[in-house]
Write a protein that holds these residues in place. Structure first.
Motif, PDB file in Angstrom:
ATOM      1  N   UNK A 364       0.824  -1.226   0.000  1.00 55.44           N
ATOM      2  CA  UNK A 364       0.000   0.000   0.000  1.00 55.44           C
ATOM      3  C   UNK A 364       0.827   1.230   0.000  1.00 55.44           C
ATOM      4  N   UNK A 365       2.170   1.089   0.406  1.00 50.89           N
ATOM      5  CA  UNK A 365       3.105   2.202   0.351  1.00 50.89           C
ATOM      6  C   UNK A 365       2.885   3.253   1.382  1.00 50.89           C
ATOM      7  N   UNK A 366       2.147   2.957   2.413  1.00 47.19           N
ATOM      8  CA  UNK A 366       1.891   4.001   3.402  1.00 47.19           C
ATOM      9  C   UNK A 366       2.932   4.040   4.477  1.00 47.19           C
ATOM     10  N   UNK A 367       3.673   2.946   4.631  1.00 46.68           N
ATOM     11  CA  UNK A 367       4.723   2.957   5.651  1.00 46.68           C
ATOM     12  C   UNK A 367       5.937   2.228   5.068  1.00 46.68           C
ATOM     13  N   UNK A 368       7.152   2.420   5.658  1.00 45.14           N
ATOM     14  CA  UNK A 368       8.408   1.845   5.154  1.00 45.14           C
ATOM     15  C   UNK A 368       9.364   1.625   6.281  1.00 45.14           C
ATOM     16  N   UNK A 369      10.341   0.801   5.970  1.00 43.21           N
ATOM     17  CA  UNK A 369      11.418   0.600   6.935  1.00 43.21           C
ATOM     18  C   UNK A 369      12.726   0.702   6.167  1.00 43.21           C
ATOM     19  N   UNK A 370      13.767   1.144   6.926  1.00 43.59           N
ATOM     20  CA  UNK A 370      15.080   1.256   6.255  1.00 43.59           C
ATOM     21  C   UNK A 370      15.566  -0.145   5.799  1.00 43.59           C
ATOM     22  N   UNK A 371      16.381  -0.210   4.700  1.00 44.01           N
ATOM     23  CA  UNK A 371      16.975  -1.449   4.211  1.00 44.01           C
ATOM     24  C   UNK A 371      18.285  -1.142   3.517  1.00 44.01           C
ATOM     25  N   UNK A 372      19.152  -2.111   3.478  1.00 51.40           N
ATOM     26  CA  UNK A 372      20.441  -1.831   2.790  1.00 51.40           C
ATOM     27  C   UNK A 372      20.192  -1.637   1.292  1.00 51.40           C
TER      28      UNK A 372
END
Length: 376
Positions: A364-372
Motif C-alpha cells: 500500500x506504500x503508506x509505511x516503510x522501513x530502512x533497508x540496505x
C-alpha cells in the motif's frame, strides 16, 4: 646095530645139510645164497630197492651200504631228491635187464628183503647211486663189504656238489641255508628310510619276523638226528658250519628288528613333532587371518563412518548453500523493485525522520522501513 647107527648118522648128516641150506629172516625161512647170482630186474621200488627174479622166484632186494631218501613210506613225506633217486635207478636198471647180485655176511633184513650189491658188468650200482648224489654210504653191521667203494663215490659227489650235497637244489639242507641267508640279506636291505609312512616300518617288521621264523625252523632241523635224512648226507663239520651260519642269520635279523623298531619310533616322533609344528603354524596363520579380517572390518566400519560423516557434512553444506541461495534470491527480488524518492516527513511515513537511504515499503506504500541499498 652098526647098520642102525649108520642110518641114524645118515639122518643127522642130512638134517645138518638141510639146516645149512636154510636161514631165517623176520620169521620167514629163506634159501641160503652162496656166491654171485645172476638175476633179472622186474621192478624198481625206490632209490635203493628193486625186485628181481632168479631160480624161479621174485625177490625184493635192498642194495647194500647205500641209503636214499624215502619216497614210498606212507607214514613219511617224500624226502628231498627221493623221486630223482628212484628215477635214476630206473634209468640204470630198466625192467628185464640182467644184474649180478653179491652178498655179505647177513643176507636178509628184518623186512625180509635180500641184502645185496648189484652189479652191471663191473659197475657197482650201489656206488653209482652215491656218486650221483642220490644216496649216502652207510654201514648196518655186520654188512660192510661194499661200504668203501660206496663211501668213495659219496665223497666224489660231495666234492662236486652233486645231488644231496648241492647248494643250488632247493630242497637240500645246504641250499636251504643259502636261501635263508639270501632272503635275510634282501629283507634287511629293505629297511625303510625316513621320512616314510609308519606302515612301511610295520610291513618291514612283519617280513623280518617271517625270516626269523624260517631261521628258527631251520635251526631246529639242523639240531635234529644226524643219522637220518635230511642231515644224513652231512659230515659233522659240515653240520657245524651250517648251524653257525643259521645262527649268524638269526643274530643279523634280531639286530635288524631292533633297528627297525628304533627307526619307527624316531620316525613317529618326527612325524608327531612335524604335526605339532604344523598345528602351531596353522594356529598362527589362523590368528593372523583373524587379525587381518578384524582390521579389515574395523577399516570398513571406519570408512563407512567417514563416508556417513562426509555425507552429513555434504548434506549440511548443501542445505547451507540452499539457504544462502534462497536468501540471495529474496534480496535480488527486493532490490529489483523500483526506487522511489523518499517522501517527506510530512507524508505521514512511519520511518525515522531525516532518513534518506533506501527503504522497504509495506504493501500500500503508506509505511516503510530502512533497508540496505543494493551494491552498498
Amino acid at each position: 646095530m652098526q647098520s642102525l647107527f649108520a642110518v641114524v648118522g645118515a639122518h643127522k648128516i642130512a638134517a645138518t645139510v638141510a639146516a645149512a641150506a636154510l636161514v631165517v629172516g623176520a620169521g620167514v625161512v629163506h634159501e641160503a645164497v652162496s656166491g654171485p647170482v645172476t638175476a633179472t630186474v622186474t621192478k624198481v621200488v625206490d632209490g635203493d630197492t628193486i625186485d628181481v627174479r632168479y631160480d624161479g622166484e621174485t625177490r625184493r632186494v635192498r642194495l647194500l651200504n647205500v641209503d636214499t631218501p624215502e619216497s614210498v613210506d606212507p607214514a613219511k613225506p617224500v624226502e628231498c631228491l627221493a623221486p630223482e633217486a628212484t628215477q635214476y635207478l630206473k634209468s640204470r636198471l630198466p625192467i628185464g635187464i640182467e644184474v649180478r647180485l653179491e652178498h655179505d655176511e647177513e643176507k636178509y633184513d628184518r623186512y625180509d628183503r635180500e641184502l645185496a650189491a648189484v652189479f652191471l658188468g663191473d659197475d657197482l650200482v650201489n656206488a653209482d647211486i652215491a656218486r650221483e648224489g642220490f644216496g649216502v654210504a652207510l654201514v648196518v653191521e655186520p654188512n660192510k663189504r661194499f661200504y668203501p667203494p660206496v663211501r668213495q663215490a659219496q665223497d666224489a659227489a660231495r666234492g662236486a656238489g652233486r645231488g644231496l650235497h648241492a647248494s643250488d637244489v632247493a630242497c637240500t639242507v645246504p641250499a636251504q641255508v643259502a636261501a635263508l641267508e639270501q632272503t635275510a640279506a634282501d629283507t634287511v636291505a629293505e629297511q625303510p628310510v625316513a621320512p616314510a609312512e609308519l606302515t612301511a616300518f610295520d610291513s618291514h617288521s612283519g617280513e623280518l619276523v617271517a625270516a626269523l621264523t624260517a631261521a628258527r625252523a631251520l635251526g631246529v632241523l639242523l639240531d635234529g638226528d644226524s643219522r637220518i635224512f635230511p642231515l644224513l648226507p652231512l659230515t659233522g663239520s659240515e653240520l657245524t658250519v651250517l648251524q653257525r651260519r643259521v645262527q649268524d642269520v638269526r643274530l643279523d635279523l634280531n639286530a635288524a628288528v631292533t633297528a627297525n623298531d628304533s627307526a619307527r619310533t624316531a620316525e613317529q616322533q618326527r612325524q608327531e613333532e612335524e604335526a605339532r609344528r604344523a598345528a602351531e603354524e596353522a594356529a598362527r596363520q589362523a590368528a593372523e587371518e583373524a587379525a587381518r579380517q578384524a582390521a579389515e572390518e574395523a577399516a570398513r566400519q571406519a570408512a563407512e563412518q567417514e563416508a556417513a560423516r562426509k555425507s552429513a557434512e555434504d548434506a549440511a553444506a548443501a542445505a547451507a548453500r540452499a539457504r544462502s541461495q534462497s536468501s540471495g534470491s529474496s534480496s535480488r527480488t527486493s532490490s529489483s523493485a523500483p526506487r522511489t524518492a523518499a517522501p517527506s516527513q510530512t507524508s505521514g511515513s512511519s520511518g525515522p525522520s531525516g532518513y534518506t537511504g533506501c527503504r522497504s515499503y509495506a504493501p500500500g506504500g503508506k509505511s516503510w522501513t530502512p533497508m540496505p541499498c543494493p551494491g552498498s
